[in-house]
Design a protein around this motif. Structure first.
Motif, PDB file in Angstrom:
ATOM      1  N   VAL A  39       0.833  -1.199   0.000  1.00 24.16           N
ATOM      2  CA  VAL A  39       0.000   0.000   0.000  1.00 24.16           C
ATOM      3  C   VAL A  39       0.867   1.247   0.000  1.00 24.16           C
ATOM      4  CG1 VAL A  39      -2.116   1.003   0.932  1.00 24.16           C
ATOM      5  CG2 VAL A  39      -1.578  -1.337   1.458  1.00 24.16           C
ATOM      6  N   LYS A  40       1.950   1.217  -0.740  1.00 23.96           N
ATOM      7  CA  LYS A  40       2.803   2.384  -0.899  1.00 23.96           C
ATOM      8  C   LYS A  40       2.966   2.672  -2.381  1.00 23.96           C
ATOM      9  CE  LYS A  40       5.696   2.206   3.239  1.00 23.96           C
ATOM     10  NZ  LYS A  40       7.069   2.117   3.739  1.00 23.96           N
ATOM     11  N   GLY A  41       2.401   3.746  -2.837  1.00 21.37           N
ATOM     12  CA  GLY A  41       2.636   4.179  -4.202  1.00 21.37           C
ATOM     13  C   GLY A  41       3.944   4.923  -4.264  1.00 21.37           C
ATOM     14  N   ALA A  42       4.245   5.466  -5.463  1.00 17.43           N
ATOM     15  CA  ALA A  42       5.516   6.172  -5.649  1.00 17.43           C
ATOM     16  C   ALA A  42       5.634   7.351  -4.697  1.00 17.43           C
ATOM     17  CB  ALA A  42       5.631   6.635  -7.095  1.00 17.43           C
ATOM     18  N   ARG A  43       4.557   8.106  -4.470  1.00 14.92           N
ATOM     19  CA  ARG A  43       4.617   9.285  -3.612  1.00 14.92           C
ATOM     20  C   ARG A  43       4.880   8.906  -2.168  1.00 14.92           C
ATOM     21  NH1 ARG A  43      -0.167  13.489  -4.222  1.00 14.92           N
ATOM     22  NH2 ARG A  43       0.725  13.464  -6.305  1.00 14.92           N
ATOM     23  N   LEU A  44       4.167   7.864  -1.686  1.00 17.15           N
ATOM     24  CA  LEU A  44       4.375   7.426  -0.308  1.00 17.15           C
ATOM     25  C   LEU A  44       5.758   6.832  -0.130  1.00 17.15           C
ATOM     26  CD1 LEU A  44       0.956   5.823   0.640  1.00 17.15           C
ATOM     27  CD2 LEU A  44       1.903   7.970   1.439  1.00 17.15           C
ATOM     28  N   ASP A  45       6.250   6.136  -1.145  1.00 16.39           N
ATOM     29  CA  ASP A  45       7.605   5.590  -1.060  1.00 16.39           C
ATOM     30  C   ASP A  45       8.627   6.700  -0.918  1.00 16.39           C
ATOM     31  OD1 ASP A  45       6.875   2.960  -1.189  1.00 16.39           O
ATOM     32  OD2 ASP A  45       7.029   2.833  -3.363  1.00 16.39           O
ATOM     33  N   ASN A  46       8.424   7.799  -1.644  1.00 19.41           N
ATOM     34  CA  ASN A  46       9.354   8.930  -1.566  1.00 19.41           C
ATOM     35  C   ASN A  46       9.340   9.564  -0.192  1.00 19.41           C
ATOM     36  OD1 ASN A  46      10.184   8.621  -4.185  1.00 19.41           O
ATOM     37  ND2 ASN A  46       8.683  10.053  -5.029  1.00 19.41           N
ATOM     38  N   VAL A  47       8.155   9.727   0.403  1.00 15.03           N
ATOM     39  CA  VAL A  47       8.043  10.302   1.749  1.00 15.03           C
ATOM     40  C   VAL A  47       8.766   9.428   2.752  1.00 15.03           C
ATOM     41  CG1 VAL A  47       6.443  10.823   3.619  1.00 15.03           C
ATOM     42  CG2 VAL A  47       5.899  11.539   1.291  1.00 15.03           C
ATOM     43  N   SER A  48       8.540   8.105   2.652  1.00 11.81           N
ATOM     44  CA  SER A  48       9.174   7.182   3.578  1.00 11.81           C
ATOM     45  C   SER A  48      10.690   7.261   3.473  1.00 11.81           C
ATOM     46  CB  SER A  48       8.703   5.753   3.275  1.00 11.81           C
ATOM     47  OG  SER A  48       9.352   4.826   4.099  1.00 11.81           O
ATOM     48  N   ASN A  49      11.200   7.313   2.241  1.00  4.60           N
ATOM     49  CA  ASN A  49      12.635   7.399   2.053  1.00  4.60           C
ATOM     50  C   ASN A  49      13.203   8.681   2.623  1.00  4.60           C
ATOM     51  OD1 ASN A  49      12.696   4.958   0.769  1.00  4.60           O
ATOM     52  ND2 ASN A  49      12.524   5.800  -1.289  1.00  4.60           N
ATOM     53  N   GLU A  50      12.481   9.793   2.470  1.00  9.48           N
ATOM     54  CA  GLU A  50      12.956  11.078   2.985  1.00  9.48           C
ATOM     55  C   GLU A  50      13.001  11.058   4.506  1.00  9.48           C
ATOM     56  OE1 GLU A  50      14.224  12.496  -0.259  1.00  9.48           O
ATOM     57  OE2 GLU A  50      14.232  13.784   1.508  1.00  9.48           O
ATOM     58  N   GLU A  51      11.997  10.428   5.128  1.00 11.60           N
ATOM     59  CA  GLU A  51      11.973  10.360   6.588  1.00 11.60           C
ATOM     60  C   GLU A  51      13.143   9.532   7.099  1.00 11.60           C
ATOM     61  OE1 GLU A  51       8.166   8.841   7.613  1.00 11.60           O
ATOM     62  OE2 GLU A  51       7.165  10.775   7.479  1.00 11.60           O
ATOM     63  N   THR A  52      13.507   8.496   6.362  1.00 18.89           N
ATOM     64  CA  THR A  52      14.622   7.659   6.773  1.00 18.89           C
ATOM     65  C   THR A  52      15.937   8.418   6.666  1.00 18.89           C
ATOM     66  OG1 THR A  52      13.453   5.682   6.046  1.00 18.89           O
ATOM     67  CG2 THR A  52      15.820   5.485   6.312  1.00 18.89           C
ATOM     68  N   LYS A  53      16.049   9.249   5.619  1.00 19.78           N
ATOM     69  CA  LYS A  53      17.279   9.996   5.408  1.00 19.78           C
ATOM     70  C   LYS A  53      17.403  11.166   6.375  1.00 19.78           C
ATOM     71  CE  LYS A  53      17.351   8.994   0.456  1.00 19.78           C
ATOM     72  NZ  LYS A  53      17.186   9.573  -0.890  1.00 19.78           N
ATOM     73  N   GLY A  54      16.258  11.739   6.779  1.00 15.96           N
ATOM     74  CA  GLY A  54      16.273  12.936   7.600  1.00 15.96           C
ATOM     75  C   GLY A  54      16.389  12.628   9.078  1.00 15.96           C
ATOM     76  N   ASP A  55      16.085  13.634   9.911  1.00 23.72           N
ATOM     77  CA  ASP A  55      16.157  13.456  11.354  1.00 23.72           C
ATOM     78  C   ASP A  55      15.195  12.362  11.803  1.00 23.72           C
ATOM     79  OD1 ASP A  55      16.559  16.995  12.055  1.00 23.72           O
ATOM     80  OD2 ASP A  55      18.009  15.462  11.516  1.00 23.72           O
ATOM     81  N   LYS A  56      15.662  11.495  12.677  1.00 27.71           N
ATOM     82  CA  LYS A  56      14.807  10.434  13.188  1.00 27.71           C
ATOM     83  C   LYS A  56      13.902  10.951  14.300  1.00 27.71           C
ATOM     84  CE  LYS A  56      18.090   6.755  12.073  1.00 27.71           C
ATOM     85  NZ  LYS A  56      18.901   5.634  12.601  1.00 27.71           N
ATOM     86  N   LEU A  57      14.295  12.063  14.942  1.00 26.54           N
ATOM     87  CA  LEU A  57      13.520  12.605  16.042  1.00 26.54           C
ATOM     88  C   LEU A  57      12.973  13.983  15.675  1.00 26.54           C
ATOM     89  CD1 LEU A  57      15.811  11.610  19.044  1.00 26.54           C
ATOM     90  CD2 LEU A  57      13.833  10.396  18.148  1.00 26.54           C
TER      91      LEU A  57
END
Length: 228
Positions: A35-53
């Motif tokens: 249930v992850k389209g291209a847009r949701l996949d991009n958001v998830s990847n950005e959150e992983t790369k960015g601050d965890k907190l």
């Protein structure tokens, strides 16, 4: 006859689709990517790369005295990750549990020069620097970066209720005469309050100092901030 052939053809297509697609769907469920389209996949990847907190904002300014009668300010903790609580030494209810939790945190990071703890009394009339020093000794505090602070009562209540939005108040109908939050604030090296998100993606703001899960989570997040 024609209808039967159509049903057979449709069934054959469904069978082929099932053989090809179902294993892939199962794989995606197992790795949490369904249930992850291209847009949701991009958001998830950005959150992983960015601050965890999550960054909540700068810690409120304070200028108080510790158990050694030395002035301690928020600026003195710049460059350190620290946990902050409000308490009082005569507290007969939640403070003993908070003490145990904070001691667990101290033991976990004992000896790390970039970590500290601040405990601010909400009963400064009783909790003088002398009383706080005795209290620290009774608890078995070892870290020189764990400061027990006291000062002007009105300033401390403003700091708790308005600065941190952590409730503290007087109530002569409860044991001890004071009420306060059992939550811990986590502050990063730049002097910003930080926290993790809950299961719904919302910032938790503070950590439950009365709960093993809360203590475990703040220990995990202290480790993250120390590595930044």
């Amino acid at each position: 006859m024609f209808k039967n052939k159509s049903y057979i053809g449709i069934s054959f297509v469904i069978l082929i689709f099932g053989i090809y697609a179902v294993p892939k769907i199962i794989d995606r469920i197992q790795d949490g990517s369904i249930v992850k389209g291209a847009r949701l996949d991009n958001v998830s990847n950005e959150e992983t790369k960015g601050d965890k907190l999550v960054l909540i904002g700068p810690v409120p300014k304070f200028d108080l005295s510790n158990q050694d009668n030395q002035k301690v300010t928020n600026e003195a903790y710049k460059g350190k990750v620290y946990v902050l609580e409000f308490f009082f030494t005569k507290c007969p209810s939640i403070c003993p549990k908070m003490n145990v939790s904070m001691l667990e945190i101290e033991n976990k990071f004992f000896g790390n020069p970039n970590f500290g703890i601040i405990s601010i009394t909400i009963d400064p009339e009783h909790d003088t620097t002398k009383v706080l020093k005795e209290h620290a000794a009774e608890l078995g505090v070892r870290s020189s970066s764990w400061n027990f602070l006291t000062g002007d009562k009105a300033a401390i209540f403003d700091l708790s209720n308005k600065g941190f939005n952590l409730y503290a108040g007087e109530n002569d109908k409860v044991n001890g005469g004071f009420e306060h939050s059992g939550l811990f604030a986590l502050v990063d090296k730049e002097g910003n309050i930080r926290c993790r998100k809950d299961d719904f993606g919302n910032p938790i703001l503070y950590y439950d100092g009365l709960d093993k899960k809360g203590v475990r989570e703040i220990q995990q997040d202290i480790t993250i901030l120390l590595a930044e």
